[in-house]
Design a protein around this motif. Structure first.
Motif, PDB file in Angstrom:
ATOM      1  N   VAL A   1       0.864  -1.186   0.000  1.00 24.61           N
ATOM      2  CA  VAL A   1       0.000   0.000   0.000  1.00 24.61           C
ATOM      3  C   VAL A   1       0.894   1.228   0.000  1.00 24.61           C
ATOM      4  CG1 VAL A   1      -1.769   1.306   1.220  1.00 24.61           C
ATOM      5  CG2 VAL A   1      -1.805  -1.177   1.295  1.00 24.61           C
ATOM      6  N   GLN A   2       0.683   2.073  -0.999  1.00 18.97           N
ATOM      7  CA  GLN A   2       1.427   3.321  -1.089  1.00 18.97           C
ATOM      8  C   GLN A   2       0.425   4.461  -1.147  1.00 18.97           C
ATOM      9  OE1 GLN A   2       3.105   2.146  -4.679  1.00 18.97           O
ATOM     10  NE2 GLN A   2       4.739   0.935  -3.780  1.00 18.97           N
ATOM     11  N   VAL A   3       0.804   5.595  -0.623  1.00 21.85           N
ATOM     12  CA  VAL A   3      -0.058   6.766  -0.614  1.00 21.85           C
ATOM     13  C   VAL A   3       0.521   7.789  -1.576  1.00 21.85           C
ATOM     14  CG1 VAL A   3      -1.038   8.616   0.792  1.00 21.85           C
ATOM     15  CG2 VAL A   3      -0.741   6.328   1.770  1.00 21.85           C
ATOM     16  N   ARG A   4      -0.238   8.121  -2.618  1.00 23.73           N
ATOM     17  CA  ARG A   4       0.199   9.166  -3.552  1.00 23.73           C
ATOM     18  C   ARG A   4      -0.134  10.537  -2.988  1.00 23.73           C
ATOM     19  NH1 ARG A   4      -1.515   7.635  -9.719  1.00 23.73           N
ATOM     20  NH2 ARG A   4      -0.170   5.821  -9.949  1.00 23.73           N
ATOM     21  N   ASP A   5      -1.383  10.674  -2.550  1.00 26.97           N
ATOM     22  CA  ASP A   5      -1.844  11.918  -1.933  1.00 26.97           C
ATOM     23  C   ASP A   5      -3.065  11.571  -1.089  1.00 26.97           C
ATOM     24  OD1 ASP A   5      -4.019  11.736  -3.742  1.00 26.97           O
ATOM     25  OD2 ASP A   5      -3.139  13.183  -5.124  1.00 26.97           O
TER      26      ASP A   5
ATOM     27  N   GLY B   1     -15.582  10.120  -4.207  1.00 20.49           N
ATOM     28  CA  GLY B   1     -16.325  11.088  -3.416  1.00 20.49           C
ATOM     29  C   GLY B   1     -15.510  11.850  -2.398  1.00 20.49           C
ATOM     30  N   VAL B   2     -14.179  11.712  -2.444  1.00 24.82           N
ATOM     31  CA  VAL B   2     -13.312  12.388  -1.485  1.00 24.82           C
ATOM     32  C   VAL B   2     -12.570  13.510  -2.197  1.00 24.82           C
ATOM     33  CG1 VAL B   2     -11.337  12.127   0.077  1.00 24.82           C
ATOM     34  CG2 VAL B   2     -13.032  10.287  -0.124  1.00 24.82           C
ATOM     35  N   ASP B   3     -12.612  14.696  -1.625  1.00 23.27           N
ATOM     36  CA  ASP B   3     -11.934  15.865  -2.171  1.00 23.27           C
ATOM     37  C   ASP B   3     -10.826  16.273  -1.211  1.00 23.27           C
ATOM     38  OD1 ASP B   3     -11.226  18.209  -3.473  1.00 23.27           O
ATOM     39  OD2 ASP B   3     -12.958  19.341  -2.737  1.00 23.27           O
ATOM     40  N   ALA B   4      -9.622  15.742  -1.446  1.00 25.64           N
ATOM     41  CA  ALA B   4      -8.468  16.092  -0.614  1.00 25.64           C
ATOM     42  C   ALA B   4      -7.684  17.213  -1.303  1.00 25.64           C
ATOM     43  CB  ALA B   4      -7.580  14.873  -0.407  1.00 25.64           C
ATOM     44  N   PRO B   5      -7.042  18.061  -0.525  1.00 22.04           N
ATOM     45  CA  PRO B   5      -6.269  19.156  -1.112  1.00 22.04           C
ATOM     46  C   PRO B   5      -5.049  18.638  -1.886  1.00 22.04           C
ATOM     47  CG  PRO B   5      -6.005  19.108   1.276  1.00 22.04           C
ATOM     48  CD  PRO B   5      -7.021  18.071   0.931  1.00 22.04           C
ATOM     49  N   GLU B   6      -4.561  19.435  -2.812  1.00 22.67           N
ATOM     50  CA  GLU B   6      -3.419  19.060  -3.643  1.00 22.67           C
ATOM     51  C   GLU B   6      -2.131  19.047  -2.827  1.00 22.67           C
ATOM     52  OE1 GLU B   6      -3.692  17.956  -6.749  1.00 22.67           O
ATOM     53  OE2 GLU B   6      -5.856  18.213  -6.507  1.00 22.67           O
TER      54      GLU B   6
ATOM     55  N   THR C   1       0.060  22.068  -1.502  1.00 21.18           N
ATOM     56  CA  THR C   1      -0.382  22.911  -0.388  1.00 21.18           C
ATOM     57  C   THR C   1       0.001  22.247   0.933  1.00 21.18           C
ATOM     58  OG1 THR C   1      -2.548  21.848  -0.156  1.00 21.18           O
ATOM     59  CG2 THR C   1      -2.378  23.666  -1.746  1.00 21.18           C
ATOM     60  N   ARG C   2       0.068  23.047   1.978  1.00 18.22           N
ATOM     61  CA  ARG C   2       0.360  22.471   3.297  1.00 18.22           C
ATOM     62  C   ARG C   2      -0.731  21.481   3.701  1.00 18.22           C
ATOM     63  NH1 ARG C   2       1.868  25.240   9.055  1.00 18.22           N
ATOM     64  NH2 ARG C   2       1.678  23.297  10.198  1.00 18.22           N
ATOM     65  N   ALA C   3      -1.990  21.843   3.433  1.00 23.29           N
ATOM     66  CA  ALA C   3      -3.107  20.953   3.780  1.00 23.29           C
ATOM     67  C   ALA C   3      -2.999  19.626   3.018  1.00 23.29           C
ATOM     68  CB  ALA C   3      -4.441  21.629   3.480  1.00 23.29           C
ATOM     69  N   GLY C   4      -2.529  19.688   1.773  1.00 25.22           N
ATOM     70  CA  GLY C   4      -2.356  18.476   0.973  1.00 25.22           C
ATOM     71  C   GLY C   4      -1.267  17.580   1.537  1.00 25.22           C
ATOM     72  N   ARG C   5      -0.176  18.179   1.957  1.00 22.36           N
ATOM     73  CA  ARG C   5       0.912  17.387   2.568  1.00 22.36           C
ATOM     74  C   ARG C   5       0.461  16.800   3.899  1.00 22.36           C
ATOM     75  NH1 ARG C   5       3.407  21.769   0.266  1.00 22.36           N
ATOM     76  NH2 ARG C   5       3.604  22.892   2.234  1.00 22.36           N
ATOM     77  N   ASP C   6      -0.310  17.569   4.670  1.00 27.58           N
ATOM     78  CA  ASP C   6      -0.844  17.058   5.936  1.00 27.58           C
ATOM     79  C   ASP C   6      -1.789  15.875   5.698  1.00 27.58           C
ATOM     80  OD1 ASP C   6       0.583  18.979   7.324  1.00 27.58           O
ATOM     81  OD2 ASP C   6      -1.164  20.284   7.662  1.00 27.58           O
ATOM     82  N   ALA C   7      -2.627  15.972   4.658  1.00 27.53           N
ATOM     83  CA  ALA C   7      -3.559  14.889   4.337  1.00 27.53           C
ATOM     84  C   ALA C   7      -2.800  13.628   3.952  1.00 27.53           C
ATOM     85  CB  ALA C   7      -4.501  15.311   3.206  1.00 27.53           C
ATOM     86  N   ARG C   8      -1.765  13.786   3.142  1.00 27.87           N
ATOM     87  CA  ARG C   8      -0.965  12.625   2.741  1.00 27.87           C
ATOM     88  C   ARG C   8      -0.289  11.994   3.960  1.00 27.87           C
ATOM     89  NH1 ARG C   8       3.879  10.653   1.663  1.00 27.87           N
ATOM     90  NH2 ARG C   8       4.061   9.193  -0.095  1.00 27.87           N
ATOM     91  N   ARG C   9       0.303  12.824   4.818  1.00 22.51           N
ATOM     92  CA  ARG C   9       0.972  12.318   6.026  1.00 22.51           C
ATOM     93  C   ARG C   9      -0.019  11.558   6.906  1.00 22.51           C
ATOM     94  NH1 ARG C   9       2.313  16.861   8.073  1.00 22.51           N
ATOM     95  NH2 ARG C   9       4.062  17.136   6.667  1.00 22.51           N
ATOM     96  N   TRP C  10      -1.231  12.101   7.051  1.00 28.32           N
ATOM     97  CA  TRP C  10      -2.249  11.429   7.852  1.00 28.32           C
ATOM     98  C   TRP C  10      -2.573  10.060   7.259  1.00 28.32           C
ATOM     99  CZ3 TRP C  10      -6.972   9.196   7.335  1.00 28.32           C
ATOM    100  CH2 TRP C  10      -7.666   8.929   8.510  1.00 28.32           C
ATOM    101  N   MET C  11      -2.730   9.999   5.927  1.00 31.32           N
ATOM    102  CA  MET C  11      -3.035   8.731   5.260  1.00 31.32           C
ATOM    103  C   MET C  11      -1.909   7.713   5.446  1.00 31.32           C
ATOM    104  SD  MET C  11      -5.966   8.430   3.660  1.00 31.32           S
ATOM    105  CE  MET C  11      -5.824   7.521   2.144  1.00 31.32           C
TER     106      MET C  11
ATOM    107  N   GLY D   1     -10.624  15.730   9.318  1.00 25.73           N
ATOM    108  CA  GLY D   1     -10.452  17.124   8.933  1.00 25.73           C
ATOM    109  C   GLY D   1      -9.427  17.359   7.837  1.00 25.73           C
ATOM    110  N   HIS D   2      -9.091  16.307   7.072  1.00 24.61           N
ATOM    111  CA  HIS D   2      -8.074  16.442   6.032  1.00 24.61           C
ATOM    112  C   HIS D   2      -8.625  16.441   4.612  1.00 24.61           C
ATOM    113  CE1 HIS D   2      -4.728  16.407   8.754  1.00 24.61           C
ATOM    114  NE2 HIS D   2      -5.261  15.373   9.382  1.00 24.61           N
ATOM    115  N   ALA D   3      -9.928  16.373   4.459  1.00 21.57           N
ATOM    116  CA  ALA D   3     -10.542  16.377   3.125  1.00 21.57           C
ATOM    117  C   ALA D   3     -12.000  16.799   3.271  1.00 21.57           C
ATOM    118  CB  ALA D   3     -10.442  15.000   2.478  1.00 21.57           C
ATOM    119  N   LEU D   4     -12.632  17.010   2.113  1.00 20.32           N
ATOM    120  CA  LEU D   4     -14.047  17.376   2.067  1.00 20.32           C
ATOM    121  C   LEU D   4     -14.818  16.347   1.249  1.00 20.32           C
ATOM    122  CD1 LEU D   4     -13.593  21.178   1.269  1.00 20.32           C
ATOM    123  CD2 LEU D   4     -14.085  20.149   3.511  1.00 20.32           C
ATOM    124  N   ASP D   5     -16.109  16.378   1.403  1.00 16.28           N
ATOM    125  CA  ASP D   5     -16.999  15.536   0.606  1.00 16.28           C
ATOM    126  C   ASP D   5     -17.092  16.119  -0.800  1.00 16.28           C
ATOM    127  OD1 ASP D   5     -19.120  13.680  -0.016  1.00 16.28           O
ATOM    128  OD2 ASP D   5     -20.564  15.269   0.366  1.00 16.28           O
TER     129      ASP D   5
END
Length: 133
Positions: free
Chosen positions: A24-28, A43-48, A51-61, A102-106
């Protein structure tokens, strides 16, 4: 006059990986690679990632999926090089967990609103919703 008949045939592919980190690898935030197959979380809208939010979302994943077994149900659709589907860890929807954390939107256009109730006020204020959602 002859009428054409169309039949809808449900298409689903199930992907499964044992808990090996290399599988399992996480791209974003909204794209993972399971057993070599890129999967866009439906159906998941994660930031690119730019952006800092995008890097945070990837790290969380990365942390959320580390060493865990992942199952995906693909719906047969593709976007770019990715299959589209819903993925699970321990029976829990990964996209739902990402949004609730809190790392993505619907992305209502594709989710039908199934994740809307999980969006956090903080995520709504700091993440820009994609125009296609």
């Amino acid at each position: 006059m002859k009428l054409a008949t169309r039949y809808l045939i449900p298409f689903a592919v199930i992907l499964h990986t044992a808990p090996l980190a290399a599988q399992v690898q996480v791209r974003d935030g909204d794209t993972i690679v399971v057993a070599g197959t890129p999967v866009r979380l439906n159906g998941v809208d994660a930031p690119e990632l730019g952006t800092r939010a995008g890097r945070d979302a990837r790290r969380w994943m990365v942390n959320f999926l580390a060493g865990r077994e992942v199952d995906c149900e693909l719906n047969g659709e593709r976007t770019h090089d990715r299959w589209v589907g819903v993925c699970f860890v321990d029976g829990k929807d990964i996209g739902a967990a990402l949004i609730a954390a809190g790392h993505a939107l619907d992305c209502r256009r594709y989710s039908g609103g199934r994740y809307a109730h999980l969006e956090t006020p903080a995520a709504r204020s700091r993440i820009r919703r994609a125009g296609y959602c």
